[in-house]
Design an enzyme around this catalytic site. Sequence first.
Site, PDB file in Angstrom:
ATOM      1  N   CYS A  64      29.448  29.638  30.732  1.00  0.00           N
ATOM      2  CA  CYS A  64      30.340  28.508  31.016  1.00  0.00           C
ATOM      3  C   CYS A  64      30.266  28.153  32.491  1.00  0.00           C
ATOM      4  O   CYS A  64      29.688  27.127  32.855  1.00  0.00           O
ATOM      5  CB  CYS A  64      31.768  28.847  30.615  1.00  0.00           C
ATOM      6  N   LYS A 117      36.672  19.568  30.903  1.00  0.00           N
ATOM      7  CA  LYS A 117      36.175  20.942  30.755  1.00  0.00           C
ATOM      8  C   LYS A 117      35.158  21.267  31.866  1.00  0.00           C
ATOM      9  O   LYS A 117      35.190  22.335  32.468  1.00  0.00           O
ATOM     10  CB  LYS A 117      35.541  21.099  29.368  1.00  0.00           C
TER      11      LYS A 117
END
Length: 416
Positions: A270, A216
Amino acid sequence: MDFKTVSVIGLGYIGLPTAAVIASRGIKVVGVEINQHAVDTINAGKIHIVEPDLDIVVKSVVSTGFLRATTTVEKADAFMIAVPTPFKHGDDDSHSPDLSYIESAAKAIAPVIEAGNLVILESTSPVGATEKLAGWLKEARPDLTFPQDVGDQADIKVAHCPERVLPGYVLQELVSNDRVIGGVSPACSAAAVDLYKTFVRGECIVTNARTAEMAKLTENSFRDVNIAFANELSTICDQLRINVWELIKLANRHPRVNILSPGPGVGGHCIAVDPWFIVDSCPEHAKLIKQARLTNDAKPHYVVNQIKEAADQFKRPVIACLGLAFKADIDDLRESPAVQIVEDLAQAKVGEIIAVEPNISELPGSLSDANVTLASVAAALEVANVVVILVDHKEFKAADRSLFAKKVVIDTRGLL
Ligand SMILES: NC(=O)c1ccc[n+]([C@@H]2O[C@H](COP(=O)([O-])OP(=O)(O)OC[C@H]3O[C@@H](n4cnc5c(N)ncnc54)[C@H](O)[C@@H]3O)[C@@H](O)[C@H]2O)c1
């Protein structure tokens, strides 16, 4: 594993859609959230965030009794933790991950977990966080066994399954995206696959927890480095009086070149955050990743200077800033470069500042306190002499182009 009840801890942008989608598959979902307003809103069949069609799904699963929100943790077959993972700003400009929310969630669920349960960390996490989560659970529950000690034989299964949905398309992507599933042991991965298979149509690909965490972070760092390249090009082109949008279009005609679009910076919680988790864990080796962060973080300052220069042409400049969200067609202002630019302008007292953000009804305190006003795009364009396009919201794309005529326009998104 068979799942009769799933508990989702943290009902925000990720937790609420996840809870609603699982509930829509006929599984009883209990959402645990520390924000009472969110709990009350969800239990009334409504939503407290903006995400297309989520209101319809939540209304339906709440009315049929498959989703219920609460502030207190209850027993369940599986627990999915979707709490924030921001970074801590150190005095020395370090950016270390703040795992306190995960720790609180672990301590909250520890008293109710039972042998046979599965605990999944969905929050984007630095490498090693899933092992830490398992450690916090073990500390609180010495009567149970955990996979870091006994592997597949453990009472409690623990896995990391990072979320990679795109805000604005969460309901589709939750179902269609492939999922990377990293168990602390193979049995943990297998149990997690069973859970995700209840609602995911994409492939569930198994690895270990550390690789899943790094996957990720890698995806978002890849995006950040590539956006930094585009942002660096945009300032170089500005200095060399070249239209960066035309340049990128031309370069992308090369069959093996695909340059991303520049913008006013990189925002959200993010892409602007996750690369720091890699830098923090390997500062000596993550040099390019760190530089990309610095390049992207410098872009809002560059835009502020462009605006100041443009405003200098007017005696009483009125500056319309189109967009505050960190990307198009959402209401999420977290880590948004647009907000930072408007804050910096207000602080510098460059002129009258009007913000246009169709996805919010109230400005954040940092802006309303600084005398920034919120207006519609038509109202702002009528009075502004400097127009700054900070987000490519659909409302701005649809605006009558003649309204921009006779304005000094700074188009950070290439919208015009
Ligand atoms: N939003 C996205 O697009 C996105 C995409 C991929 C990954 N992620 C990751 O998912 C995680 C969650 O992000 P988000 O955007 O949903 O955050 P969010 O802030 O929207 O939601 C988190 C929720 O958790 C609640 N919470 C905090 N501590 C809690 C606790 N101890 N018990 C119960 N509730 C608690 C908060 O009140 C909040 O409502 C983060 O790690 C983020 O990086 C987010």
